[in-house]
Motif scaffolding. Sequence first.
Motif, PDB file in Angstrom:
ATOM      1  N   HIS A  93      39.516  48.962  44.815  1.00  0.00           N
ATOM      2  CA  HIS A  93      38.427  48.043  45.139  1.00  0.00           C
ATOM      3  C   HIS A  93      37.083  48.552  44.647  1.00  0.00           C
ATOM      4  N   GLU A  94      36.887  49.877  44.656  1.00  0.00           N
ATOM      5  CA  GLU A  94      35.617  50.439  44.188  1.00  0.00           C
ATOM      6  C   GLU A  94      35.430  50.180  42.697  1.00  0.00           C
ATOM      7  N   PHE A  95      36.479  50.321  41.919  1.00  0.00           N
ATOM      8  CA  PHE A  95      36.395  50.095  40.479  1.00  0.00           C
ATOM      9  C   PHE A  95      36.186  48.614  40.174  1.00  0.00           C
ATOM     10  N   VAL A  96      36.899  47.762  40.893  1.00  0.00           N
ATOM     11  CA  VAL A  96      36.766  46.318  40.688  1.00  0.00           C
ATOM     12  C   VAL A  96      35.353  45.876  41.036  1.00  0.00           C
ATOM     13  N   THR A  97      34.862  46.300  42.176  1.00  0.00           N
ATOM     14  CA  THR A  97      33.519  45.907  42.608  1.00  0.00           C
ATOM     15  C   THR A  97      32.464  46.367  41.609  1.00  0.00           C
ATOM     16  N   THR A  98      32.547  47.604  41.176  1.00  0.00           N
ATOM     17  CA  THR A  98      31.588  48.128  40.198  1.00  0.00           C
ATOM     18  C   THR A  98      31.655  47.336  38.899  1.00  0.00           C
ATOM     19  N   ALA A  99      32.851  47.075  38.419  1.00  0.00           N
ATOM     20  CA  ALA A  99      33.005  46.320  37.170  1.00  0.00           C
ATOM     21  C   ALA A  99      32.423  44.916  37.301  1.00  0.00           C
ATOM     22  N   VAL A 100      32.664  44.256  38.423  1.00  0.00           N
ATOM     23  CA  VAL A 100      32.171  42.891  38.620  1.00  0.00           C
ATOM     24  C   VAL A 100      30.649  42.879  38.668  1.00  0.00           C
ATOM     25  N   ILE A 101      30.055  43.726  39.472  1.00  0.00           N
ATOM     26  CA  ILE A 101      28.593  43.718  39.626  1.00  0.00           C
ATOM     27  C   ILE A 101      27.913  44.124  38.315  1.00  0.00           C
ATOM     28  N   GLU A 102      28.416  45.143  37.651  1.00  0.00           N
ATOM     29  CA  GLU A 102      27.834  45.539  36.364  1.00  0.00           C
ATOM     30  C   GLU A 102      28.023  44.443  35.319  1.00  0.00           C
ATOM     31  N   GLY A 103      29.179  43.790  35.334  1.00  0.00           N
ATOM     32  CA  GLY A 103      29.423  42.683  34.409  1.00  0.00           C
ATOM     33  C   GLY A 103      28.473  41.523  34.650  1.00  0.00           C
ATOM     34  N   LEU A 104      28.253  41.176  35.905  1.00  0.00           N
ATOM     35  CA  LEU A 104      27.331  40.079  36.218  1.00  0.00           C
ATOM     36  C   LEU A 104      25.908  40.412  35.805  1.00  0.00           C
ATOM     37  N   MET A 105      25.486  41.640  36.029  1.00  0.00           N
ATOM     38  CA  MET A 105      24.135  42.034  35.615  1.00  0.00           C
ATOM     39  C   MET A 105      24.011  41.984  34.097  1.00  0.00           C
ATOM     40  N   ARG A 106      25.036  42.429  33.389  1.00  0.00           N
ATOM     41  CA  ARG A 106      25.001  42.388  31.933  1.00  0.00           C
ATOM     42  C   ARG A 106      24.901  40.953  31.425  1.00  0.00           C
ATOM     43  N   VAL A 107      25.673  40.042  32.020  1.00  0.00           N
ATOM     44  CA  VAL A 107      25.614  38.633  31.623  1.00  0.00           C
ATOM     45  C   VAL A 107      24.204  38.106  31.827  1.00  0.00           C
ATOM     46  N   GLN A 108      23.632  38.395  32.969  1.00  0.00           N
ATOM     47  CA  GLN A 108      22.289  37.913  33.283  1.00  0.00           C
ATOM     48  C   GLN A 108      21.260  38.425  32.271  1.00  0.00           C
ATOM     49  N   LEU A 109      21.294  39.700  31.987  1.00  0.00           N
ATOM     50  CA  LEU A 109      20.307  40.278  31.078  1.00  0.00           C
ATOM     51  C   LEU A 109      20.543  39.858  29.629  1.00  0.00           C
ATOM     52  N   ASP A 110      21.806  39.726  29.221  1.00  0.00           N
ATOM     53  CA  ASP A 110      22.106  39.332  27.848  1.00  0.00           C
ATOM     54  C   ASP A 110      21.843  37.851  27.580  1.00  0.00           C
ATOM     55  N   SER A 111      22.045  37.012  28.591  1.00  0.00           N
ATOM     56  CA  SER A 111      21.943  35.565  28.376  1.00  0.00           C
ATOM     57  C   SER A 111      20.621  34.961  28.820  1.00  0.00           C
ATOM     58  N   ASP A 112      19.874  35.677  29.644  1.00  0.00           N
ATOM     59  CA  ASP A 112      18.636  35.176  30.236  1.00  0.00           C
ATOM     60  C   ASP A 112      18.902  34.028  31.213  1.00  0.00           C
ATOM     61  N   VAL A 113      20.132  33.926  31.702  1.00  0.00           N
ATOM     62  CA  VAL A 113      20.500  32.962  32.733  1.00  0.00           C
ATOM     63  C   VAL A 113      20.670  33.761  34.028  1.00  0.00           C
ATOM     64  N   PRO A 114      19.932  33.418  35.074  1.00  0.00           N
ATOM     65  CA  PRO A 114      20.068  34.157  36.329  1.00  0.00           C
ATOM     66  C   PRO A 114      21.484  34.058  36.893  1.00  0.00           C
ATOM     67  N   VAL A 115      22.014  35.200  37.306  1.00  0.00           N
ATOM     68  CA  VAL A 115      23.353  35.273  37.875  1.00  0.00           C
ATOM     69  C   VAL A 115      23.241  35.950  39.244  1.00  0.00           C
ATOM     70  N   PHE A 116      23.874  35.353  40.232  1.00  0.00           N
ATOM     71  CA  PHE A 116      23.796  35.844  41.602  1.00  0.00           C
ATOM     72  C   PHE A 116      25.182  36.189  42.100  1.00  0.00           C
ATOM     73  N   SER A 117      25.249  37.197  42.963  1.00  0.00           N
ATOM     74  CA  SER A 117      26.538  37.650  43.460  1.00  0.00           C
ATOM     75  C   SER A 117      26.662  37.503  44.965  1.00  0.00           C
ATOM     76  N   ALA A 118      27.685  36.789  45.356  1.00  0.00           N
ATOM     77  CA  ALA A 118      28.166  36.799  46.732  1.00  0.00           C
ATOM     78  C   ALA A 118      29.606  37.306  46.669  1.00  0.00           C
ATOM     79  N   VAL A 119      29.804  38.323  45.825  1.00  0.00           N
ATOM     80  CA  VAL A 119      31.081  39.024  45.753  1.00  0.00           C
ATOM     81  C   VAL A 119      30.914  40.228  46.667  1.00  0.00           C
ATOM     82  N   LEU A 120      31.570  40.168  47.800  1.00  0.00           N
ATOM     83  CA  LEU A 120      31.358  41.166  48.833  1.00  0.00           C
ATOM     84  C   LEU A 120      32.565  42.076  48.984  1.00  0.00           C
ATOM     85  N   THR A 121      32.283  43.324  49.323  1.00  0.00           N
ATOM     86  CA  THR A 121      33.314  44.328  49.515  1.00  0.00           C
ATOM     87  C   THR A 121      33.112  44.984  50.868  1.00  0.00           C
ATOM     88  N   PRO A 122      33.768  44.467  51.900  1.00  0.00           N
ATOM     89  CA  PRO A 122      33.615  45.107  53.204  1.00  0.00           C
ATOM     90  C   PRO A 122      34.278  46.476  53.209  1.00  0.00           C
TER      91      PRO A 122
END
Length: 166
Positions: A93-122
């Motif tokens: 779960h730690e690897f998946v969560t890190t990959a998802v959040i880093e991927g979303l940030m990369r998409v946001q910065l590369d595309s200039d389209v705001p991306v928001f995360s409600a991908v939660l890891t209790p």
Amino acid sequence: MNQPLSAAFTHSLAQPSYRIALVSASWHPDIVSHATEAAISELAQLAPGSEVAQFEVPGAFEIPLHTKRLADSGRFDAIIAFGLVVNGGIYRHEFVTTAVIEGLMRVQLDSDVPVFSAVLTPRDFHEHDEHQAFFRSHFVKKGREVAQACLATLHSLARLPVAIAA
């Protein structure tokens, strides 16, 4: 995202309409759907007339690629991702969560389209009634908050000066 939008700011957000994509992981749909539905409701209330498109992916790991394709399409002003990544006892779960959040940030910065995360890891999630009820309720709150953050960011970005290419 923990503070509700002020009444005056909320009113100013109600005027524009936006095109927003929602990308939801299909794992734990009985919990994740509560965030998605709450976000849709909040968007409808705060930005009536906005177009909301929903997309479902198999799991959280697939969210960044779908988000990238949606951002690259030019059809959306913002994208919100929803998912629940649980600790299955093997630390994946730690690897998946890190990959998802880093991927979303990369998409946001590369595309200039705001991306928001409600991908939660209790930290601790167990499939018993008490935890499921708690997380259903928690995901409703997070769905509202992410919708508010999305609209506040779109409003803020619209007020920024446009950069002039040299």
